[in-house]
Write an enzyme that holds these catalytic residues in place. Sequence first.
Site, PDB file in Angstrom:
ATOM      1  N   GLU A   1       0.804  -1.221   0.000  1.00 43.91           N
ATOM      2  CA  GLU A   1       0.000   0.000   0.000  1.00 43.91           C
ATOM      3  C   GLU A   1       0.843   1.279   0.000  1.00 43.91           C
ATOM      4  OE1 GLU A   1      -0.581  -2.628   1.853  1.00 43.91           O
ATOM      5  OE2 GLU A   1      -2.695  -3.189   1.710  1.00 43.91           O
TER       6      GLU A   1
ATOM      7  N   PHE B   1     -11.434  -7.455  13.812  1.00 44.03           N
ATOM      8  CA  PHE B   1     -10.372  -7.891  12.899  1.00 44.03           C
ATOM      9  C   PHE B   1     -10.075  -6.796  11.872  1.00 44.03           C
ATOM     10  CE2 PHE B   1      -9.124 -10.115   8.912  1.00 44.03           C
ATOM     11  CZ  PHE B   1      -7.866 -10.521   9.349  1.00 44.03           C
ATOM     12  N   GLN B   2      -8.805  -6.493  11.734  1.00 40.98           N
ATOM     13  CA  GLN B   2      -8.320  -5.451  10.815  1.00 40.98           C
ATOM     14  C   GLN B   2      -8.945  -4.078  11.087  1.00 40.98           C
ATOM     15  OE1 GLN B   2      -8.416  -7.006   6.739  1.00 40.98           O
ATOM     16  NE2 GLN B   2      -6.349  -7.809   7.079  1.00 40.98           N
TER      17      GLN B   2
ATOM     18  N   LYS C   1     -17.536  -0.594   6.218  1.00 42.80           N
ATOM     19  CA  LYS C   1     -17.981  -1.531   5.183  1.00 42.80           C
ATOM     20  C   LYS C   1     -19.491  -1.451   4.932  1.00 42.80           C
ATOM     21  CE  LYS C   1     -17.363  -6.179   3.444  1.00 42.80           C
ATOM     22  NZ  LYS C   1     -16.840  -7.534   3.646  1.00 42.80           N
TER      23      LYS C   1
ATOM     24  N   MET D   1      24.627   8.438   2.379  1.00 41.02           N
ATOM     25  CA  MET D   1      24.506   9.671   3.143  1.00 41.02           C
ATOM     26  C   MET D   1      24.755   9.418   4.632  1.00 41.02           C
ATOM     27  SD  MET D   1      24.195  12.852   2.777  1.00 41.02           S
ATOM     28  CE  MET D   1      23.253  13.534   1.414  1.00 41.02           C
TER      29      MET D   1
END
Lengths: 574, 163
Positions: free
Chosen positions: A51, A113-114, A163, A482
């Site tokens: 993502e 969940f999630q 949802k 760096m």
Amino acid sequence: MELLSGADMIARFLQDEGIEYIYGYPGGAALHIYDALFRQDKVKHILVRHEQAATHAADGYARASGKAGCVLVTSGPGATNAVTGIATAYMDSIPMVVLCGQVASHLIGEDAFQETDIVGVTRPIVKHSFSIRHPSEIPEVLKKAFYLASTGRPGPVVVDIPKDMTAPTERYEYVYPKKVKLRSYNPVTRGHTGQIKKAVEMMLKAKRPVFYTGGGVVTGKASEGLTDLVKQLGYPITTTLMGIGAYPQSDRQCLGWLGMHGSYESNMAMHHADLIIAIGARFDDRVTNSTSKFCPTAKIIHVDVDPSSISKTVRADVPIVGPASSVINEMISLVQGHKIAHPEALTEWWQKVDGWRADREGKLYEPSKPGEALKPQEVIEALCRVTRGEAYVTTDVGQHQMFAAQYYKFDKPNRLITSGGLGTMGFGFPAAMGIKQNYPDDDVVCVTGEGSFQMMMQELSTCKQYGVGVKIVNLNNASLGMVRQWQDLNYKSRHAHSYMESLPDFHMLIEAYGFTAITVTTIDELEPALERAFADKHELVFLDVKVDPFEHVYPMQVPLGAMRDMLLSKTERT
Amino acid sequence: MRHIISILLENEPGALSRVVGLFSQRNFNIETLNVAPTEDPSLSRLTVTTVGDDRVIEQITKHLNKLIDVVKLVDLTEGNHIERELMLVKVKALGSARDEVKRTVDIFRAQIVDVTPSLYTVQITGDAGKLDAFLQAMAPVGILEVARTGVSGIARGDKVLSL
């Protein structure tokens, strides 16, 4: 009257808003939306492999096009994976709308969940965020999200969508809202005329003026006006890293960019100036060095669309709140017909500035000798020649980023695409992917290092799926350059974890995805390899360029010093 | 210097957390915070007292104004204003102290709003200084519990903070 489910409203809204690509990754809470996208073919969904890459790809597209990028992720880990990309866009004021699935309303707060409170998680790194509370409000909320993201000082907007708001069985009336109004949000459309007049008077009377312009000129689409104004006045200009290309770098009046690794002449001119005309720049710490020693003899005019950027770190003498484009246009009309008050002082000033420029000419780095390892700087110079300075160049973060910005010459805005504010390793490759999909006939190259590239290299798979022909120039010094440079300078060369052991064989890795890889180790191989890489615009080619690991980026401002305090090489300083 | 900033805020979920979050995110400080809906149910009025020099206060008001949920704000300390705080205090009230507490309550024009054989609950309004002074006066008697609302304020005269 048209009745649509929440999910179909989202798909339809994106069509009506003219969104061509949406970058995302499906998951439970977003499945109704994915189903709606599947049943239409106007909005193309690009399936990334992580993502974070979705946000960087949308961000890259937004930077190149000036339009808002769009992302779709699921709840929980889908949304938290997007956080780095949202923060990247926020720090650089990039318009982006991130649609996040969320667990169903009745589960919110139950550690389902999630489930993650993504509005809470992203609160400090968004311009604004929304939670959908009823499916019927979807069109208006989405319109507000795009409006907020792309007006005023742009930035990312998160929309949290439980949802049940997208359930296929619940249908409501859909009308595309052509306009939205927010009573508390009225971005300024022009600057205060009195202040602009005052600024122009100071500009005309200045003896040692310098323009210092930033990303606000690029996002504010004000490059043409800026170029016009700077040419009319004949003053020197330096830009920030984010502002590169807003004024053509090949023009004599352009001193390059300024700050920690900016050009010697830029930093010297700033330090000695009597007037700084700052437009769309925010005086950040990588520019100013120590603010107490910043430009001791200068008055400061500061134009910015965001009032909170003005006098945040350095006090402005003439603050002007307004969009770069309209303020610049007003300045142009006030300058026209007027002569500068001290032309002889300007001539003297240019002699000084040109003197600084001449001081460093030919001394910026030492090119490699036959048989020696390539210098990263010469790789970028060759890249610029081969692409005629016209490519979209994305970078990751570190030495290669600074070299790309220093040695590629940009004459157009929106061509250097780099994570300036957040400094996000892993940004370059997915950003290049997002740009290339929208500009398939242009050269898009990601200049990266083996450290940064490994943070997002899974996107090779996405490029394979969609046939994205970006070029990747991997400046491979087998170390986090760096970090190593700072360890050389500040930690007696104790290279704590800056050495990349067990690097993969990049050649084999790239070929595993079915792409072409070319390894470059000598100067003779360099240009032919680049020519080969750019021969076919639609082929992904990876150049693994082995470069000198001991090279440092110079100039480098001395910490806690003034603009003019710089290390110029491993042995010289100002 | 101490400033009182009054804000008209969208009365929406999450709006308050944006304001509070801004203070911690930008390293500004909050001394007191007071928030409730106004006569217009779509708006809350939030009053925050904070301490900072002019530069900090300028940044605070600019950043607050940038929040989409902030509709309007005013720095009350820039002009004449009225500030009030309400405090409820439970103090020990036994033996001779009972009269002593009652007298002090009268001096401060406070009110005793609840009584038990061993304690008084006192309600007092005023500016922060008056409330502090009352607590100081009560300290020797024994303070059991304090509940303060934080400052609420309004400009004097014709000035009005509204849409």
